[in-house]
Design a protein around this motif. Structure first.
Motif, PDB file in Angstrom:
ATOM      1  N   MET A   1       0.823  -1.191   0.000  1.00  0.00           N
ATOM      2  CA  MET A   1       0.000   0.000   0.000  1.00  0.00           C
ATOM      3  C   MET A   1       0.866   1.252   0.000  1.00  0.00           C
ATOM      4  SD  MET A   1      -3.218   1.061   2.355  1.00  0.00           S
ATOM      5  CE  MET A   1      -2.563   2.052   3.679  1.00  0.00           C
ATOM      6  N   PHE A   2       2.010   1.241   0.681  1.00  0.00           N
ATOM      7  CA  PHE A   2       2.894   2.402   0.715  1.00  0.00           C
ATOM      8  C   PHE A   2       3.402   2.752  -0.677  1.00  0.00           C
ATOM      9  CE2 PHE A   2       7.051   4.448   1.207  1.00  0.00           C
ATOM     10  CZ  PHE A   2       6.669   5.570   1.932  1.00  0.00           C
ATOM     11  N   ALA A   3       3.726   1.735  -1.454  1.00  0.00           N
ATOM     12  CA  ALA A   3       4.202   1.968  -2.826  1.00  0.00           C
ATOM     13  C   ALA A   3       3.105   2.623  -3.661  1.00  0.00           C
ATOM     14  CB  ALA A   3       4.650   0.659  -3.470  1.00  0.00           C
ATOM     15  N   GLU A   4       1.882   2.115  -3.540  1.00  0.00           N
ATOM     16  CA  GLU A   4       0.761   2.699  -4.275  1.00  0.00           C
ATOM     17  C   GLU A   4       0.553   4.160  -3.923  1.00  0.00           C
ATOM     18  OE1 GLU A   4      -2.945   0.039  -5.040  1.00  0.00           O
ATOM     19  OE2 GLU A   4      -2.066  -0.554  -3.110  1.00  0.00           O
ATOM     20  N   LEU A   5       0.525   4.455  -2.630  1.00  0.00           N
ATOM     21  CA  LEU A   5       0.314   5.827  -2.179  1.00  0.00           C
ATOM     22  C   LEU A   5       1.453   6.748  -2.605  1.00  0.00           C
ATOM     23  CD1 LEU A   5      -1.187   5.260   1.378  1.00  0.00           C
ATOM     24  CD2 LEU A   5      -2.364   6.096  -0.666  1.00  0.00           C
ATOM     25  N   SER A   6       2.666   6.241  -2.559  1.00  0.00           N
ATOM     26  CA  SER A   6       3.820   7.045  -2.978  1.00  0.00           C
ATOM     27  C   SER A   6       3.747   7.369  -4.462  1.00  0.00           C
ATOM     28  CB  SER A   6       5.121   6.304  -2.676  1.00  0.00           C
ATOM     29  OG  SER A   6       5.255   6.085  -1.293  1.00  0.00           O
ATOM     30  N   ILE A   7       3.475   6.362  -5.269  1.00  0.00           N
ATOM     31  CA  ILE A   7       3.377   6.574  -6.712  1.00  0.00           C
ATOM     32  C   ILE A   7       2.199   7.492  -7.032  1.00  0.00           C
ATOM     33  CG2 ILE A   7       2.878   5.436  -8.913  1.00  0.00           C
ATOM     34  CD1 ILE A   7       4.501   3.023  -7.820  1.00  0.00           C
ATOM     35  N   ALA A   8       1.082   7.279  -6.378  1.00  0.00           N
ATOM     36  CA  ALA A   8      -0.095   8.124  -6.617  1.00  0.00           C
ATOM     37  C   ALA A   8       0.188   9.576  -6.230  1.00  0.00           C
ATOM     38  CB  ALA A   8      -1.294   7.590  -5.842  1.00  0.00           C
ATOM     39  N   THR A   9       0.907   9.784  -5.149  1.00  0.00           N
ATOM     40  CA  THR A   9       1.255  11.140  -4.721  1.00  0.00           C
ATOM     41  C   THR A   9       2.139  11.819  -5.757  1.00  0.00           C
ATOM     42  OG1 THR A   9       1.077  10.534  -2.393  1.00  0.00           O
ATOM     43  CG2 THR A   9       2.369  12.500  -2.907  1.00  0.00           C
ATOM     44  N   VAL A  10       3.107  11.101  -6.274  1.00  0.00           N
ATOM     45  CA  VAL A  10       3.973  11.649  -7.318  1.00  0.00           C
ATOM     46  C   VAL A  10       3.145  11.998  -8.555  1.00  0.00           C
ATOM     47  CG1 VAL A  10       5.847  11.089  -8.927  1.00  0.00           C
ATOM     48  CG2 VAL A  10       6.084  10.556  -6.498  1.00  0.00           C
ATOM     49  N   MET A  11       2.212  11.131  -8.917  1.00  0.00           N
ATOM     50  CA  MET A  11       1.378  11.400 -10.089  1.00  0.00           C
ATOM     51  C   MET A  11       0.474  12.611  -9.872  1.00  0.00           C
ATOM     52  SD  MET A  11       2.272   9.485 -12.507  1.00  0.00           S
ATOM     53  CE  MET A  11       0.936   9.770 -13.651  1.00  0.00           C
ATOM     54  N   VAL A  12      -0.071  12.753  -8.692  1.00  0.00           N
ATOM     55  CA  VAL A  12      -0.893  13.924  -8.400  1.00  0.00           C
ATOM     56  C   VAL A  12      -0.049  15.190  -8.514  1.00  0.00           C
ATOM     57  CG1 VAL A  12      -2.163  15.148  -6.581  1.00  0.00           C
ATOM     58  CG2 VAL A  12      -2.631  12.727  -7.012  1.00  0.00           C
ATOM     59  N   TRP A 109      -2.533  -2.528  -7.648  1.00  0.00           N
ATOM     60  CA  TRP A 109      -2.405  -1.139  -8.087  1.00  0.00           C
ATOM     61  C   TRP A 109      -3.740  -0.404  -8.140  1.00  0.00           C
ATOM     62  CZ3 TRP A 109       2.343   0.063  -7.450  1.00  0.00           C
ATOM     63  CH2 TRP A 109       3.359  -0.852  -7.724  1.00  0.00           C
ATOM     64  N   LYS A 110      -4.780  -0.964  -7.592  1.00  0.00           N
ATOM     65  CA  LYS A 110      -6.110  -0.354  -7.669  1.00  0.00           C
ATOM     66  C   LYS A 110      -6.198   0.981  -6.938  1.00  0.00           C
ATOM     67  CE  LYS A 110      -8.747  -4.517  -8.509  1.00  0.00           C
ATOM     68  NZ  LYS A 110      -9.866  -5.359  -8.121  1.00  0.00           N
ATOM     69  N   LEU A 111      -5.415   1.160  -5.914  1.00  0.00           N
ATOM     70  CA  LEU A 111      -5.451   2.411  -5.151  1.00  0.00           C
ATOM     71  C   LEU A 111      -4.994   3.589  -6.014  1.00  0.00           C
ATOM     72  CD1 LEU A 111      -6.113   3.700  -2.458  1.00  0.00           C
ATOM     73  CD2 LEU A 111      -3.822   3.102  -1.666  1.00  0.00           C
ATOM     74  N   ILE A 112      -4.031   3.347  -6.900  1.00  0.00           N
ATOM     75  CA  ILE A 112      -3.585   4.413  -7.805  1.00  0.00           C
ATOM     76  C   ILE A 112      -4.752   4.847  -8.687  1.00  0.00           C
ATOM     77  CG2 ILE A 112      -2.090   4.989  -9.758  1.00  0.00           C
ATOM     78  CD1 ILE A 112       0.045   3.177  -8.477  1.00  0.00           C
ATOM     79  N   ALA A 113      -5.506   3.881  -9.192  1.00  0.00           N
ATOM     80  CA  ALA A 113      -6.652   4.199 -10.040  1.00  0.00           C
ATOM     81  C   ALA A 113      -7.693   5.009  -9.268  1.00  0.00           C
ATOM     82  CB  ALA A 113      -7.266   2.918 -10.593  1.00  0.00           C
ATOM     83  N   ALA A 114      -7.931   4.657  -8.032  1.00  0.00           N
ATOM     84  CA  ALA A 114      -8.898   5.404  -7.224  1.00  0.00           C
ATOM     85  C   ALA A 114      -8.443   6.849  -7.038  1.00  0.00           C
ATOM     86  CB  ALA A 114      -9.083   4.723  -5.872  1.00  0.00           C
ATOM     87  N   ILE A 115      -7.165   7.030  -6.776  1.00  0.00           N
ATOM     88  CA  ILE A 115      -6.638   8.378  -6.590  1.00  0.00           C
ATOM     89  C   ILE A 115      -6.625   9.137  -7.917  1.00  0.00           C
ATOM     90  CG2 ILE A 115      -4.566   9.696  -5.933  1.00  0.00           C
ATOM     91  CD1 ILE A 115      -4.164   7.514  -3.727  1.00  0.00           C
TER      92      ILE A 115
END
Length: 141
Positions: A1-12, A109-115
């Motif tokens: 989950m940390f990897a997903e949140l980190s990648i999603a934060t960078v994408m945002v 990787w579903k969390l990235i899609a949600a974000i």
């Protein structure tokens, strides 16, 4: 989950920077055009003014396209999706919060899609506010 949140934060962060820079650029072009229109006494609703409005619309669509493609390329890079067409389609419907389902994306990787969906709503709203502001200014002139 940390990897997903980190990648999603960078994408945002990336998409917000892209969007902000794009809106800044569009704003500069529109300001220059408004000065020329005022100097030449051209009405904002003239064919030239309407062409600038179309340029604005296409500019906004292009900005969103770049952001959608950034997510699509990310999905391919992390093996969340297999095909470019599938990644672009998935990213587009997710970004616009249309979404049909998330069965095609790898479960990790579903969390990235949600974000991405939340990010897309915010950026689409930002574009809408920008567009309304520009059109309202045209009406006052």
């Amino acid at each position: 989950m940390f990897a997903e949140l980190s990648i999603a934060t960078v994408m945002v962060l990336l998409t917000v920077v892209i969007h902000g820079a794009g809106l800044f650029g569009l704003s500069r072009v529109l300001r220059l055009e408004a000065r020329e229109e005022a100097a030449a006494h051209i009405h904002p609703m003239s064919p030239r003014g309407m062409a600038m409005t179309l340029l604005l619309v296409f500019g906004l669509i292009a900005l969103h396209g770049v952001e959608i493609w950034a997510y699509a390329l990310l999905y391919l890079a992390i093996d969340a999706l297999d095909l470019l067409r599938e990644a672009v389609y998935f990213s587009t419907i997710t970004y616009a919060t249309i979404g049909y389902d998330d069965h095609s994306i790898a479960p990790g990787w579903k969390l990235i899609a949600a974000i991405e969906g939340v990010n897309g709503v915010i950026l689409l709203g930002w574009s809408t506010a920008f567009f309304v502001r520009v059109v309202a200014r045209m009406g006052r002139d």
